[in-house]
Design an enzyme around this catalytic site. Structure first.
Site, mmCIF file in Angstrom:
data_model
loop_
_atom_site.group_PDB
_atom_site.id
_atom_site.type_symbol
_atom_site.label_atom_id
_atom_site.label_comp_id
_atom_site.label_asym_id
_atom_site.label_seq_id
_atom_site.Cartn_x
_atom_site.Cartn_y
_atom_site.Cartn_z
ATOM 1 N N GLU A 458 0.726 -1.157 -0.131
ATOM 2 C CA GLU A 458 -0.016 0.165 -0.030
ATOM 3 C C GLU A 458 1.000 0.896 -0.182
ATOM 4 O O GLU A 458 1.971 1.047 0.279
ATOM 5 C CB GLU A 458 -1.298 -0.167 0.995
ATOM 6 C CG GLU A 458 -2.016 -1.237 1.185
ATOM 7 C CD GLU A 458 -2.675 -1.248 2.640
ATOM 8 O OE1 GLU A 458 -2.226 -0.194 3.162
ATOM 9 O OE2 GLU A 458 -3.884 -2.090 2.817
ATOM 10 N N ILE A 490 0.635 -3.068 -7.921
ATOM 11 C CA ILE A 490 0.238 -5.380 -8.128
ATOM 12 C C ILE A 490 0.387 -5.843 -9.234
ATOM 13 O O ILE A 490 -0.142 -5.212 -10.730
ATOM 14 C CB ILE A 490 -1.511 -5.220 -7.104
ATOM 15 C CG1 ILE A 490 -1.486 -4.673 -6.132
ATOM 16 C CG2 ILE A 490 -2.017 -7.165 -7.219
ATOM 17 C CD1 ILE A 490 -0.442 -5.230 -4.959
ATOM 18 N N SER A 491 1.475 -6.545 -9.115
ATOM 19 C CA SER A 491 1.866 -7.149 -10.591
ATOM 20 C C SER A 491 0.693 -7.911 -11.330
ATOM 21 O O SER A 491 -0.231 -8.707 -9.848
ATOM 22 C CB SER A 491 2.777 -8.546 -10.567
ATOM 23 O OG SER A 491 3.793 -7.294 -9.921
ATOM 24 N N PHE A 701 11.396 -6.136 -4.808
ATOM 25 C CA PHE A 701 9.871 -6.233 -4.715
ATOM 26 C C PHE A 701 10.157 -7.713 -3.623
ATOM 27 O O PHE A 701 10.991 -8.760 -3.622
ATOM 28 C CB PHE A 701 9.180 -6.165 -5.841
ATOM 29 C CG PHE A 701 9.233 -6.811 -6.910
ATOM 30 C CD1 PHE A 701 10.152 -8.232 -7.032
ATOM 31 C CD2 PHE A 701 8.962 -7.067 -7.603
ATOM 32 C CE1 PHE A 701 10.892 -9.065 -7.887
ATOM 33 C CE2 PHE A 701 8.898 -7.951 -8.985
ATOM 34 C CZ PHE A 701 9.665 -8.784 -9.400
ATOM 35 N N GLU A 702 9.136 -8.553 -3.396
ATOM 36 C CA GLU A 702 9.588 -9.498 -2.975
ATOM 37 C C GLU A 702 10.027 -10.295 -1.492
ATOM 38 O O GLU A 702 10.715 -10.828 -1.493
ATOM 39 C CB GLU A 702 9.083 -10.913 -3.619
ATOM 40 C CG GLU A 702 8.004 -10.495 -4.238
ATOM 41 C CD GLU A 702 8.187 -12.293 -5.854
ATOM 42 O OE1 GLU A 702 8.735 -13.144 -4.670
ATOM 43 O OE2 GLU A 702 7.444 -12.635 -6.475
ATOM 44 N N GLY A 703 10.350 -8.499 -1.021
ATOM 45 C CA GLY A 703 11.570 -8.446 0.032
ATOM 46 C C GLY A 703 12.493 -7.664 -0.362
ATOM 47 O O GLY A 703 12.763 -7.964 -0.836
ATOM 48 N N ASN A 705 16.219 -6.566 0.145
ATOM 49 C CA ASN A 705 17.341 -7.384 -0.059
ATOM 50 C C ASN A 705 17.502 -7.236 1.309
ATOM 51 O O ASN A 705 17.995 -7.798 2.187
ATOM 52 C CB ASN A 705 18.261 -7.101 -0.842
ATOM 53 C CG ASN A 705 18.123 -8.293 -2.109
ATOM 54 O OD1 ASN A 705 16.585 -8.948 -2.772
ATOM 55 N ND2 ASN A 705 19.185 -8.043 -3.091
ATOM 56 N N ASP A 706 17.469 -5.949 1.233
ATOM 57 C CA ASP A 706 17.906 -4.961 2.394
ATOM 58 C C ASP A 706 17.485 -5.550 3.793
ATOM 59 O O ASP A 706 18.023 -5.909 5.092
ATOM 60 C CB ASP A 706 18.175 -3.629 2.744
ATOM 61 C CG ASP A 706 18.693 -2.685 1.668
ATOM 62 O OD1 ASP A 706 19.322 -2.586 1.031
ATOM 63 O OD2 ASP A 706 17.793 -3.244 0.398
HETATM 64 C C1 LIG Z 1 7.307 -3.383 -10.179
HETATM 65 C C2 LIG Z 1 7.067 -3.943 -9.117
HETATM 66 C C3 LIG Z 1 5.975 -4.888 -9.164
HETATM 67 C C4 LIG Z 1 5.403 -5.208 -7.893
HETATM 68 N N1 LIG Z 1 4.647 -6.497 -7.331
HETATM 69 C C5 LIG Z 1 3.758 -6.534 -6.381
HETATM 70 C C6 LIG Z 1 3.030 -7.583 -6.075
HETATM 71 O O1 LIG Z 1 2.676 -7.890 -6.346
HETATM 72 N N2 LIG Z 1 2.274 -7.070 -5.288
HETATM 73 C C7 LIG Z 1 2.201 -6.547 -4.305
HETATM 74 O O2 LIG Z 1 1.882 -6.768 -2.812
HETATM 75 N N3 LIG Z 1 3.633 -5.717 -3.598
HETATM 76 C C8 LIG Z 1 4.136 -5.196 -5.242
HETATM 77 N N4 LIG Z 1 4.951 -4.444 -5.148
HETATM 78 C C9 LIG Z 1 5.632 -4.236 -4.266
HETATM 79 C C10 LIG Z 1 6.449 -4.687 -3.168
HETATM 80 O O3 LIG Z 1 6.893 -5.499 -2.708
HETATM 81 C C11 LIG Z 1 7.172 -3.391 -2.748
HETATM 82 O O4 LIG Z 1 8.164 -2.158 -3.235
HETATM 83 C C12 LIG Z 1 9.143 -3.780 -1.410
HETATM 84 O O5 LIG Z 1 7.756 -4.711 -0.748
HETATM 85 C C13 LIG Z 1 9.418 -2.712 -0.906
HETATM 86 O O6 LIG Z 1 8.469 -1.605 -0.467
HETATM 87 P P1 LIG Z 1 8.938 -0.630 -0.410
HETATM 88 O O7 LIG Z 1 8.579 -0.089 -2.241
HETATM 89 O O8 LIG Z 1 7.673 0.156 -0.286
HETATM 90 O O9 LIG Z 1 10.045 0.102 -0.329
HETATM 91 P P2 LIG Z 1 10.169 0.797 1.333
HETATM 92 O O10 LIG Z 1 9.826 -0.950 2.353
HETATM 93 O O11 LIG Z 1 9.436 2.314 1.992
HETATM 94 O O12 LIG Z 1 11.743 0.452 1.251
HETATM 95 C C14 LIG Z 1 12.705 1.512 1.135
HETATM 96 C C15 LIG Z 1 14.275 1.122 0.919
HETATM 97 O O13 LIG Z 1 14.200 1.109 2.351
HETATM 98 C C16 LIG Z 1 14.902 0.325 3.223
HETATM 99 N N5 LIG Z 1 14.539 -0.497 4.583
HETATM 100 C C17 LIG Z 1 12.780 -0.805 4.671
HETATM 101 N N6 LIG Z 1 13.421 -0.553 5.550
HETATM 102 C C18 LIG Z 1 14.022 -1.161 6.767
HETATM 103 C C19 LIG Z 1 14.328 -1.002 7.706
HETATM 104 N N7 LIG Z 1 13.859 -1.211 8.049
HETATM 105 N N8 LIG Z 1 15.835 -0.828 7.922
HETATM 106 C C20 LIG Z 1 16.617 -0.949 6.640
HETATM 107 N N9 LIG Z 1 15.786 -0.525 5.734
HETATM 108 C C21 LIG Z 1 14.726 -0.560 5.243
HETATM 109 C C22 LIG Z 1 14.169 -0.447 1.986
HETATM 110 O O14 LIG Z 1 15.365 -2.002 1.999
HETATM 111 C C23 LIG Z 1 14.405 -0.038 0.730
HETATM 112 O O15 LIG Z 1 15.915 0.178 -0.132
HETATM 113 C C24 LIG Z 1 5.283 -4.764 -6.352
HETATM 114 C C25 LIG Z 1 6.882 -3.177 -6.864
HETATM 115 C C26 LIG Z 1 6.936 -2.687 -7.692
HETATM 116 C C27 LIG Z 1 8.119 -2.046 -7.549
#
Ligand SMILES: Cc1cc2nc3c(=O)[nH]c(=O)nc-3n(C[C@H](O)[C@H](O)[C@H](O)COP(=O)(O)OP(=O)(O)OC[C@H]3O[C@@H](n4cnc5c(N)ncnc54)[C@H](O)[C@@H]3O)c2cc1C
Length: 892
Positions: A458, A490-491, A701-703, A705-706
């Protein structure tokens, strides 16, 4: 077009046997299954290399056949075939060693049962004598290319005995080649060029017949003639009786009647000499799997009674059609796709991608074309792991991993689309669904009639998934949950019919009376209403995959559609992601292999400063580093998949390590591949720039790496504290616990408890030096964890500068263990590449050991701790200034 293989014949030695299909049996009437196996073997070979994906060493060549004594001119109508085949060539998994094959195609069996095999993806012709464990390369094997000593995807081959030479369909180079069988021959000679030649036959008078998949025709050539005469088709692509549609393998009898596997018309035709139209003799009822139908007919063989034996490739069976029969019988196979001895697994997926999909075009269109989607569905690629009872392919994790490798080697957008559908989209239904939910949803998801998506993220909840705000409130009548909220990125979001959606169910805590949210998973159908999507996002890569926002406005979801129980949403989400990760790891291993193959091909042919660039140390180091990373990734993927298939349920750390390692390695490998290609690597035409763009998201995505790194490290700390007793059980499979378990042992030794087993007890002796490095590293790791726990206690979770390094150490340790495990099996199973692997493993382990030591020294070093403190301070200043802090050198 997707052809597997066929055997052909020439007509020199056995005139009594039509077109000399060299079949040799003794005392046929007395034959039991034993000798019938010989024929079965041949037909088995026509169909495809059986792949047993459940083991590192899938299958050894087996041969139980005695020397043949006589030639059987025809096969009795009541002949039976043993239903379990034996492997007669290859069977050591996919590869290019001489005991391996990679998509064997056309097959020619000589009088003495020597097989000449078009080893399609190894770009070579390999000769295999009955009973031998290794083949002998007789043409090609200088990599893919169009030099005279090279081949490019040979699809068919036969022996021209008169000239003692091979005739080869060099499909990828669009030419037919003659290659002398005399020893010392290093190159072929072009017989006919500019032809999309797929299948070959030679009749008794040494006329050559060649099918042309572009012109949809078969031509007959006299030796020396370059133009030939049309003998089948030749009226464009179509299904009329004077047409063919991608003709593949062919057979010619003594009357010069041409039998054609009319691939895309799902029929076999005969074309009598001089006729302008053919006659459909097999499969006139369209594509299908009933006994009157075929699905992509392939290898073809006709006996003297006119009985047609055809490899019905997409039905994974061989059929027999007696002359004039209205329907056929299945003589072998027909037990579904698989690696069992009574099954075939035709490697159609890869051919599908090569022939029907254009990733560059999809990238530009920002869409997977409908015909490609339909083809993927037709192949079952939307239901890879859905059980057969629900209409899926029912593959194990290990088998599925092989398909994911293929998909991601060809098109990462398709990998995302099919992965979002099944690795996460409906995975929850498979893992947590009730019987009713499975029966209701899985059949249409398996066929791809319904597409699935996974909706968790979200605007304010990314990595921190528990903070989602989408609400699911129970309706007054208790029949529905009413969903409101927004999901982003959402893919498949714009194309899905079925969504696994995560939302908060507001409840009152029984004990405290306080309001609380219970994160819950729901199966939501688009047709419930109240669910809409935004436009397809414009992205950096995976452009052909659909990514969209999803809006819920009073979306009414029946209570029966709660997935896994109210309040279990986080557990459901985490399990789905964990369970699906092996697919990404396997897929990216396929992507890397593709990039490496491209790089090798380029490096071998690109000359600079008077030498091909593969002779320079710089390029050599790159290639080895690329191969090492691919080897480790592939090892993690398959060990993970196999452990999951063994029923091991604790694999979340291995899955997370795999996801990190694979996504970072794929980035490294494709980046290096571009570097090896130089300027041309930057060009769209090569396709690598697209792959690099596509790959970038995999680290996010899907977690991210950091975040996963932190998770791995912190889980390690937990294990050390909590899982001492698990050690003995887990050692065998080298999974995550062994690393942290052995570290626990270090702790136990520290407090006077005896140590457990040594790593070297489990690995091949030649790997012991590396095993020792792993043991030492694990010991150091234990020491460090011990010290860190003493120093920081639970507060260690806030020490990200350190935890990050612990994550890196853990990944290195695990990668060492996994490749030592795989290589040990390669030695045990006498895999031909074992020595090569052991050298890779040696380099990998020595370097990993150095990295681990560096990281361990670093986090124990007070100067490093001081630097981390400084970095926190500096970053605070940067954030405060909302810009870089240093004043510009020109002072403005
Ligand atoms: C093309 C695409 C397809 C996707 N498909 C789906 C899907 O099908 N379904 C779905 O539900 N989601 C989907 N996503 C969402 C995706 O899973 C999220 O982008 C991802 O989980 C990371 O969340 P965020 O982008 O909000 O980054 P954030 O969580 O805001 O993180 C931003 C940065 O901060 C770092 N960070 C965050 N928390 C911490 C911490 N505690 N300590 C250190 N570093 C931290 C992260 O590693 C990252 O580098 C998709 C995203 C994209 C771009």
């Amino acid at each position: 077009m997707n052809h597997s293989k066929k055997k052909q014949a020439n007509g020199v030695r056995h005139k009594q046997y039509s077109n000399q299909q060299q079949t040799h049996y003794s005392n046929y009437e007395e034959l039991g299954d034993f000798n019938n196996l010989i024929l079965h073997n041949r037909i088995f070979s026509i169909m495809g290399e059986p792949e047993d994906h459940n083991d590192w060493n899938p299958r050894l060549i087996e041969n139980t056949c005695d020397e043949p004594e006589a030639i059987i001119p025809n096969i009795p109508a009541n002949a039976r075939w043993a239903q379990n085949g034996v492997t007669v060539a290859g069977g050591h998994g996919r590869g290019n060693a001489t005991n391996q094959l990679h998509w064997p195609q056309g097959l020619f069996v000589d009088d003495d049962q020597t097989m000449i095999i078009g080893d399609y993806d190894n770009d070579r012709i390999i000769q295999w004598k009955m009973g031998d464990t290794n083949g002998q390369v007789v043409a090609g094997s200088h990599g893919q290319g169009n030099r005279l000593n090279q081949l490019n995807g040979p699809t068919d081959v036969l022996i021209d005995k008169e000239m003692d030479s091979l005739i080869i369909c060099d499909y990828g180079n669009r030419q037919v080649i003659r290659w002398s069988r005399h020893s010392g021959t290093t190159q072929g000679q072009i017989l006919i060029d500019n032809i999309s030649c797929f299948g070959l036959a030679m009749d008794d008078q040494r006329y050559l017949y060649i099918s042309d998949t572009d012109k949809h025709e078969v031509r007959r050539y006299q030796i020396g003639d370059k133009n030939g005469t049309i003998v089948a088709g030749g009226n464009g692509k179509g299904a009329d009786l004077n047409q063919l549609n991608s003709p593949g393998y062919i057979f010619v009898d003594q009357q010069q009647t041409v039998y054609v596997s009319d691939w895309d018309n799902h029929r076999v035709m005969i074309w009598n000499k001089g006729e302008k139209k053919g006659i459909v003799v097999v499969g006139s009822q369209g594509q299908g799997n009933i006994l009157t139908q075929l699905s992509h007919p392939n290898g073809l063989f006709v006996d003297t009674l006119g009985t047609i034996y055809v490899a019905d490739s997409w039905n994974n069976r061989v059929m027999r059609w007696p002359k004039g029969a209205k329907q056929g019988t299945v003589i072998v196979g027909g037990n579904g796709k698989g690696a069992g001895a009574n099954q075939f697994k035709v490697p159609t997926a890869s051919k599908f991608f090569e022939e029907k999909n254009n990733p560059t075009k999809n990238d530009q269109l920002e869409k997977i074309p409908n015909e490609v989607m339909n083809g993927l569905k037709e192949q079952g690629l939307f239901g890879i792991q859905i059980p057969v009872e629900y209409g899926g392919l029912g593959l194990t994790n290990t088998q599925a991993a092989c398909l994911f490798e293929i998909i991601s080697a060809h098109d990462l957008s398709i990998s995302i689309c099919t992965g979002a559908h099944q690795s996460i989209g409906f995975k929850g239904i498979l893992l947590f669904g009730t019987d009713t939910q499975k029966r209701k949803y899985l059949p249409k998801l398996a066929t791809g009639e319904h597409i699935a998506a996974f909706a968790l993220t979200e605007p304010t909840a990314g990595s921190d998934a528990t903070s989602i705000k989408t609400k699911a409130e129970l309706s007054f009548d208790g029949q529905y949950y009413i969903l409101n909220g927004t999901k982003i990125w959402i893919s498949n979001g714009g194309i899905a019919d079925i969504f696994t959606v995560f939302a908060q169910v507001p409840t009152i805590d029984d004990k405290t009376g306080q309001k609380q949210n219970k994160m819950t998973a729901f199966i939501v159908e688009r047709k419930f209403g109240g669910l809409t999507n935004g436009r397809s996002e414009k992205k950096m890569g995976i452009n052909a995959s659909n990514t969209a926002q999803i809006f819920f406005e009073d979306c009414k979801v029946p209570v029966q559609n709660v997935l896994g129980g109210v309040g279990n949403g986080f557990k459901v989400a985490v399990n789905i992601l964990n369970n699906g990760r092996f697919g990404m790891v396997a897929g990216l291993s396929g992507t890397m292999k593709m990039a490496i193959q491209k790089s090798i091909n380029f490096a071998k042919n690109r000359r600079q400063f008077g030498r091909t660039i593969d002779t320079y140390g710089n390029i050599q180091e790159k290639l080895v580093r690329m191969e090492m990373r691919q080897y480790v990734t592939e090892s993690i993927a398959f060990l993970l998949a196999q452990n999951m298939d063994r029923g091991i349920s604790e694999y979340q750390c291995e899955a997370a390590i795999g996801k990190i390692f694979a996504s970072e390695s794929a980035w490294f490998v494709v980046d290096e591949a571009i570097q090896i290609h130089g300027g041309i690597g930057f060009m769209r035409s090569i396709g690598l720039e697209r792959v690099l763009r596509d790959l970038r998201i995999f680290r996010i995505f899907e977690g991210a790496n950091d975040v996963l790194r932190l998770f791995i490290a912190l889980t390690g700390f937990q294990y050390v504290g909590l899982h001492l007793r698990e050690l003995q059980k887990t050692v065998k499979y080298f999974y995550f616990n062994i690393i942290v378990g052995e570290s626990s042992k270090r702790l136990r030794r520290g407090i006077g408890i005896s140590s457990g087993p040594n790593i070297n007890e489990y690995i091949h002796s030649s790997l012991h030096p590396s095993g020792l490095l792993l043991s030492k590293s694990i010991d150091y790791f234990g020491t460090v964890i011990e010290q860190l726990l003493i120093k920081y206690g639970k507060a260690i979770r806030d020490e990200q500068f350190i935890i990050h390094r612990i994550g890196d150490i853990t990944i290195d340790l695990y990668s060492m263990a996994v490749c030592l495990s795989r290589c040990t099996q390669s030695f045990q199973n006498q895999i031909s590449s074992a020595i090569h692997e052991s050298n890779l493993v040696r380099i990998w382990c020595e370097e990993a050991y150095e990295r681990i030591n560096n990281n361990i020294n670093l986090i124990q070093n007070s100067a490093f701790i001081e630097r981390t403190r400084l970095m926190s301070e500096l970053s605070g200043e940067i954030i405060d200034k909302e810009s870089t802090v240093p004043v510009h050198p020109l002072s403005f």
